[in-house]
Motif scaffolding. Structure first.
Motif, PDB file in Angstrom:
ATOM      1  N   ASN A 107     139.220 -49.481  32.477  1.00 51.45           N
ATOM      2  CA  ASN A 107     140.132 -50.056  33.469  1.00 51.45           C
ATOM      3  C   ASN A 107     140.140 -49.259  34.765  1.00 51.45           C
ATOM      4  O   ASN A 107     140.246 -49.816  35.864  1.00 51.45           O
ATOM      5  CB  ASN A 107     141.554 -50.117  32.903  1.00 51.45           C
ATOM      6  N   LYS A 108     140.012 -47.934  34.637  1.00 50.97           N
ATOM      7  CA  LYS A 108     140.081 -47.062  35.812  1.00 50.97           C
ATOM      8  C   LYS A 108     138.718 -46.845  36.468  1.00 50.97           C
ATOM      9  O   LYS A 108     138.647 -46.284  37.568  1.00 50.97           O
ATOM     10  CB  LYS A 108     140.668 -45.701  35.414  1.00 50.97           C
ATOM     11  N   SER A 109     137.636 -47.269  35.810  1.00 48.34           N
ATOM     12  CA  SER A 109     136.279 -46.984  36.304  1.00 48.34           C
ATOM     13  C   SER A 109     135.468 -48.276  36.359  1.00 48.34           C
ATOM     14  O   SER A 109     134.659 -48.551  35.470  1.00 48.34           O
ATOM     15  CB  SER A 109     135.589 -45.961  35.394  1.00 48.34           C
ATOM     16  N   PRO A 110     135.666 -49.085  37.405  1.00 43.84           N
ATOM     17  CA  PRO A 110     135.035 -50.411  37.441  1.00 43.84           C
ATOM     18  C   PRO A 110     133.517 -50.397  37.502  1.00 43.84           C
ATOM     19  O   PRO A 110     132.884 -51.416  37.214  1.00 43.84           O
ATOM     20  CB  PRO A 110     135.625 -51.035  38.714  1.00 43.84           C
ATOM     21  N   LYS A 111     132.912 -49.275  37.860  1.00 41.95           N
ATOM     22  CA  LYS A 111     131.450 -49.209  37.917  1.00 41.95           C
ATOM     23  C   LYS A 111     130.828 -48.767  36.589  1.00 41.95           C
ATOM     24  O   LYS A 111     129.612 -48.799  36.438  1.00 41.95           O
ATOM     25  CB  LYS A 111     131.010 -48.264  39.036  1.00 41.95           C
ATOM     26  N   VAL A 112     131.670 -48.334  35.645  1.00 40.87           N
ATOM     27  CA  VAL A 112     131.172 -47.906  34.342  1.00 40.87           C
ATOM     28  C   VAL A 112     131.036 -49.129  33.436  1.00 40.87           C
ATOM     29  O   VAL A 112     132.007 -49.839  33.181  1.00 40.87           O
ATOM     30  CB  VAL A 112     132.115 -46.869  33.700  1.00 40.87           C
ATOM     31  N   GLY A 113     129.825 -49.356  32.956  1.00 46.08           N
ATOM     32  CA  GLY A 113     129.583 -50.483  32.063  1.00 46.08           C
ATOM     33  C   GLY A 113     129.613 -50.093  30.603  1.00 46.08           C
ATOM     34  O   GLY A 113     129.946 -50.899  29.736  1.00 46.08           O
ATOM     35  N   GLU A 162     130.513 -58.159  30.955  1.00 46.24           N
ATOM     36  CA  GLU A 162     129.628 -58.417  32.109  1.00 46.24           C
ATOM     37  C   GLU A 162     128.362 -57.573  32.038  1.00 46.24           C
ATOM     38  O   GLU A 162     127.286 -58.002  32.460  1.00 46.24           O
ATOM     39  CB  GLU A 162     130.349 -58.117  33.434  1.00 46.24           C
ATOM     40  N   THR A 163     128.506 -56.364  31.532  1.00 46.18           N
ATOM     41  CA  THR A 163     127.348 -55.476  31.418  1.00 46.18           C
ATOM     42  C   THR A 163     126.327 -56.061  30.448  1.00 46.18           C
ATOM     43  O   THR A 163     125.122 -56.101  30.732  1.00 46.18           O
ATOM     44  CB  THR A 163     127.787 -54.086  30.937  1.00 46.18           C
ATOM     45  N   LEU A 164     126.796 -56.521  29.309  1.00 46.04           N
ATOM     46  CA  LEU A 164     125.898 -57.137  28.337  1.00 46.04           C
ATOM     47  C   LEU A 164     125.303 -58.433  28.872  1.00 46.04           C
ATOM     48  O   LEU A 164     124.131 -58.740  28.639  1.00 46.04           O
ATOM     49  CB  LEU A 164     126.643 -57.392  27.027  1.00 46.04           C
ATOM     50  N   ASN A 165     126.105 -59.187  29.619  1.00 43.56           N
ATOM     51  CA  ASN A 165     125.585 -60.426  30.194  1.00 43.56           C
ATOM     52  C   ASN A 165     124.428 -60.168  31.153  1.00 43.56           C
ATOM     53  O   ASN A 165     123.513 -60.989  31.285  1.00 43.56           O
ATOM     54  CB  ASN A 165     126.690 -61.185  30.926  1.00 43.56           C
ATOM     55  N   ASP A 166     124.458 -59.018  31.810  1.00 44.80           N
ATOM     56  CA  ASP A 166     123.423 -58.703  32.793  1.00 44.80           C
ATOM     57  C   ASP A 166     122.073 -58.381  32.163  1.00 44.80           C
ATOM     58  O   ASP A 166     121.058 -58.348  32.881  1.00 44.80           O
ATOM     59  CB  ASP A 166     123.865 -57.532  33.680  1.00 44.80           C
ATOM     60  N   ILE A 167     122.041 -58.124  30.844  1.00 47.31           N
ATOM     61  CA  ILE A 167     120.753 -57.826  30.208  1.00 47.31           C
ATOM     62  C   ILE A 167     120.427 -58.810  29.076  1.00 47.31           C
ATOM     63  O   ILE A 167     119.502 -58.594  28.296  1.00 47.31           O
ATOM     64  CB  ILE A 167     120.694 -56.367  29.678  1.00 47.31           C
ATOM     65  N   ARG A 168     121.166 -59.910  29.016  1.00 50.78           N
ATOM     66  CA  ARG A 168     120.910 -60.887  27.952  1.00 50.78           C
ATOM     67  C   ARG A 168     119.593 -61.614  28.212  1.00 50.78           C
ATOM     68  O   ARG A 168     119.138 -61.739  29.357  1.00 50.78           O
ATOM     69  CB  ARG A 168     122.056 -61.891  27.856  1.00 50.78           C
ATOM     70  N   PHE A 169     119.005 -62.106  27.140  1.00 48.04           N
ATOM     71  CA  PHE A 169     117.727 -62.811  27.256  1.00 48.04           C
ATOM     72  C   PHE A 169     117.563 -63.734  26.063  1.00 48.04           C
ATOM     73  O   PHE A 169     118.261 -63.609  25.051  1.00 48.04           O
ATOM     74  CB  PHE A 169     116.566 -61.812  27.307  1.00 48.04           C
ATOM     75  N   THR A 202     119.962 -52.293  35.762  1.00 45.19           N
ATOM     76  CA  THR A 202     121.188 -52.771  36.400  1.00 45.19           C
ATOM     77  C   THR A 202     121.824 -51.622  37.184  1.00 45.19           C
ATOM     78  O   THR A 202     121.336 -50.488  37.163  1.00 45.19           O
ATOM     79  CB  THR A 202     122.207 -53.296  35.367  1.00 45.19           C
ATOM     80  N   THR A 203     122.937 -51.914  37.837  1.00 45.89           N
ATOM     81  CA  THR A 203     123.652 -50.884  38.603  1.00 45.89           C
ATOM     82  C   THR A 203     124.816 -50.291  37.802  1.00 45.89           C
ATOM     83  O   THR A 203     125.550 -49.448  38.315  1.00 45.89           O
ATOM     84  CB  THR A 203     124.199 -51.465  39.914  1.00 45.89           C
TER      85      THR A 203
END
Length: 347
Positions: A107-113, A162-169, A202-203
């Protein structure tokens, strides 16, 4: 009401451990979660034990055929409805505040996936041995991840959807048309392959919590063929990584292989196979001698332990191992305390 967290627990022939694993989830101080149990065609009493635990937060999903750990996790993710997805293996356990601390972290670290924690080891019977996985916690780059797995085990990470969605295939030529996150071609190394793909393509960042919130059970693997399979699976992961991160692999492949060989040497030591451990650690140094300079203590301890295991009677080696673990555990506890972790979490 949609839960904040979905906890995914693959189940396969863990009748002696699964109840403790489930209870450690249900007793979390943060209770806005669902627990999705994926029965991967267990042939023992695991499923029956799961059915005896009555809680509205539990869902059980059954595979028709055994598909392996990666596929079970993928099934859990596809059925998950939480914002964050946590993984726990069915022979491990959690500290009661694990989910609370990871939710606060994300919650406090929006860039951490990927949020993960340090882990405390348990023996096969579930007794804590006060020895810890002490990974790098911050500033983790793809090169760091390639050379070692800071997450440490499959019960440590909590990941944004969202992090998992970015590498789904969708896998090619697969008889079942569904989305994957973990690569189901891997029966081992599936976790590090996924984390590397996230960090390299990803970022999203990954960061660790200093507290040992995961209790990781040490199981005797015994057979050298397991070590051979682990190395073969890791090499397959490297071959795949060359396709999406060729520059990374060109620069760091030799170092990464050296670290993997040293890790497998430690696994061989744990399994009581001194000669195999000597062979592996010597191969590690030959692959990249720089590991002696970069991680002198860890490399030298591995070498010494391998030769002591090979040379000493089993009883004498066990005494040396216990003494070494005691002092190393004290050093690790001191370091964890200096990182601001309350002593109650180390008891």
């Amino acid at each position: 009401m949609t839960p904040k967290v979905t906890v995914v627990m693959p189940i396969y022939n863990v009748q002696h451990f699964v109840k403790s694993a489930i209870e450690s989830v249900l007793s979390q101080s943060f209770n806005d979660f669902e627990l999705v149990l994926i029965n991967d065609c267990s042939t023992d009493q695991s499923l029956e034990i799961c059915k005896t635990i009555l809680d509205h937060r539990i869902r059980i999903i059954n595979h028709n055929v055994n598909k392996g750990l990666a596929a079970a996790r993928n099934t859990g993710i596809r059925h998950a409805i939480g914002t964050y997805i946590a993984f726990i293996d069915s022979d491990d356990m959690w500290h009661k505040d694990k989910l609370k601390m990871h939710v606060n972290h994300l919650n406090k670290s929006p860039k951490v996936g990927i949020s993960f924690s340090r882990s405390s080891f348990m023996d096969h019977q579930g007794k804590k041995i006060h020895f810890y996985q002490m990974p790098q916690l911050t500033g983790i780059k793809a090169a760091d991840l390639l050379c070692r797995n800071p997450v440490g085990n499959g019960s440590a990470p909590v990941i944004r959807r969202e992090t998992l969605n970015d590498i789904r295939f969708q896998p090619l030529n697969h008889p079942e048309h569904y989305t994957c996150y973990f690569d189901e071609n891997f029966r081992q190394s599936e976790d590090i392959e996924c984390w590397l793909r996230i960090v390299a393509t990803t970022t999203w960042k990954m960061e660790g919590i200093p507290a040992p919130l995961t209790y990781y059970r040490l199981n005797q693997q015994g057979l050298s063929s397991n070590i051979i399979k682990q190395l073969a699976s890791w090499e397959s992961m490297i071959d795949k990584a060359k396709l999406y991160a060729p520059k990374l692999l060109a620069k760091h492949e030799h170092n990464a292989r050296a670290y993997q060989l040293r890790y497998l040497a430690r696994q061989s030591i744990r399994n009581g196979r001194g000669k195999a451990a000597i062979n592996l650690v010597n191969r590690a140094i030959g692959e990249s001698p720089s590991i002696i300079i970069k991680e002198t203590a860890r490399t030298c301890v591995t070498v010494i332990a391998a030769y002591l295991l090979w040379l000493l009677p089993a009883s004498a080696y066990k005494i040396c191992e216990n003494i070494g673990q005691y002092f190393m555990g004290r050093i690790q506890k001191n370091r964890i305390s200096k990182d601001g972790v309350n002593s109650s979490m180390l008891s």
